[in-house]
Design a protein around this motif. Structure first.
Motif, short mmCIF file in Angstrom:
data_model
loop_
_atom_site.label_atom_id
_atom_site.label_comp_id
_atom_site.label_asym_id
_atom_site.label_seq_id
_atom_site.Cartn_x
_atom_site.Cartn_y
_atom_site.Cartn_z
N ARG A 1 23.69 46.62 9.95
CA ARG A 1 22.98 46.39 11.21
C ARG A 1 23.75 45.48 12.17
N GLU A 2 24.64 44.62 11.62
CA GLU A 2 25.37 43.71 12.50
C GLU A 2 26.28 44.44 13.47
N ALA B 1 28.71 37.43 15.43
CA ALA B 1 27.67 37.55 16.45
C ALA B 1 26.28 37.61 15.82
N ASP B 2 26.17 38.34 14.72
CA ASP B 2 24.87 38.47 14.06
C ASP B 2 24.40 37.13 13.52
N ARG C 1 25.50 46.76 15.32
CA ARG C 1 24.74 47.02 16.55
C ARG C 1 24.87 45.87 17.54
N ARG C 2 25.42 44.76 17.07
CA ARG C 2 25.63 43.62 17.96
C ARG C 2 26.75 43.89 18.96
N ASP D 1 22.82 35.39 16.12
CA ASP D 1 21.70 36.14 16.69
C ASP D 1 21.99 36.52 18.15
N SER D 2 23.18 37.08 18.35
CA SER D 2 23.61 37.42 19.70
C SER D 2 24.37 38.74 19.71
N ASN D 3 24.29 39.45 20.81
CA ASN D 3 25.16 40.60 21.01
C ASN D 3 26.55 40.11 21.44
N MET E 1 24.55 36.44 25.13
CA MET E 1 25.63 37.32 24.66
C MET E 1 26.91 36.51 24.46
N ALA F 1 31.47 41.27 14.65
CA ALA F 1 30.05 41.65 14.60
C ALA F 1 29.26 40.72 13.69
N ARG F 2 29.83 40.37 12.53
CA ARG F 2 29.13 39.47 11.62
C ARG F 2 28.95 38.08 12.24
#
Length: 303
Positions: A185-186, A147-148, A188-189, A151-153, A1, A144-145
């Motif tokens: 979808r990003e 993090a996406d 959701r991170r 590949d992490s929250n 994370m 969010a982008r």
């Protein structure tokens, strides 16, 4: 994370010039700070605390816990710091180098404000609130982008505000995250809406304040022709910030004929706003007149 620590850049209110007696705070408003893998956040916080304790040992009162004592970014990076206390810049540079070693990134998102008084720009409390909400939405989108891409929250934390403001902000941020997640979808991170933390209890929030102070001064240098912060692009220690900003970091300009500034461009010595016309012959007086015309145009468009 990932953990994102953010704070405000400037204020939402009107702006005319840094020397104006009422509307002087900042030509832009937004949010900034840094993002770091969770497993490295404690090490950075400990490093910051030790450097702060060592560096400001003569300023910290004997009856005060050094860990909770704060040095605000506005006091750290005051206008004459390069001449009077260049060690402040070296301290900030060392902290940014440590962030790089710990695989962290700097971040900012800010929007230029129309120049003029509230009356001249036809902006009041409603517009100021909208400015704040827009900047927060863009900040969350961009974190969010980032993090996406990794590949992490991500968990977002920001400096504590009063309870009334927190209650007003929270539903808006929560609705934005949930509403946008269905199409992007990003989003959701982002694990939760931004958590508010007292800066006295978090050295990392204090560091985010310092980064916001740097971003604010760099933005003023880019947007105010006679800026007090000409030292920003020329400071050797601050070169540690170059290449450290996220890809998504941006200064969004207002009704300009030039491109927005991205990533580390706010630290460049070149100022596209004033160098677009070779040997710019405009005097400060004429520049101010042009700004007022731009403000009047903005006011007419809103009618």
């Amino acid at each position: 994370m990932l953990l994102a620590y953010i704070d405000e850049i400037g204020s939402t209110g009107a702006f005319i010039h840094p020397s104006h007696r009422r509307f002087s705070d900042s030509p832009a408003f937004g949010y900034g700070g840094f993002i770091i893998p969770e497993e490295n956040a404690r090490e950075l916080g400990a490093y910051f605390a030790e450097r702060k304790k060592e560096f400001f040992r003569n300023e910290i009162p004997s009856d005060t816990d050094p860990g909770r004592w704060e040095k605000k970014g506005s006091d750290l990076l005051y206008a004459l710091v390069a001449e009077e206390r260049p060690q402040n810049l070296r301290l900030l540079g060392s902290l940014m180098k440590k962030l790089r070693q710990l695989n962290g990134n700097l971040f900012y998102y800010a929007q230029e404000k129309p120049t003029g008084s509230p009356k001249e720009t036809n902006c009041g409390p409603t517009e100021f609130k909208e400015r704040e909400e827009t900047a927060m939405r863009e900040t969350l989108n961009r974190i969010a982008r980032h993090a996406d891409f990794h590949d992490s929250n991500v968990l977002v934390m920001m400096d504590q505000i009063n309870e009334k403001s927190r209650i007003q902000r929270l539903p808006t941020m929560y609705a934005h995250i949930l509403g946008r997640a269905s199409d992007y979808r990003e989003m959701r991170r982002i694990v939760e809406p931004p958590m508010h933390i007292d800066s006295e209890l978090s050295t990392n929030i204090q560091f985010a304040d310092w980064i916001c102070a740097l971003a604010k001064r760099a933005i003023e240098y880019q947007l105010v022709q006679d800026s007090r912060y000409h030292w920003v692009p020329n400071s050797q220690p601050l070169k540690a910030a170059r290449g450290l900003f996220t890809y998504e970091s941006k200064l969004r300009l207002y009704q300009r004929a030039i491109d927005d500034l991205n990533h580390s461009q706010i630290l460049n010595s070149e100022r596209p706003l004033f160098e677009a016309i070779p040997n710019n012959p405009l005097t400060a007086e004429n520049m101010e007149k042009l700004e007022r015309v731009r403000a009047a145009t903005f006011r007419d468009q809103k009618r």
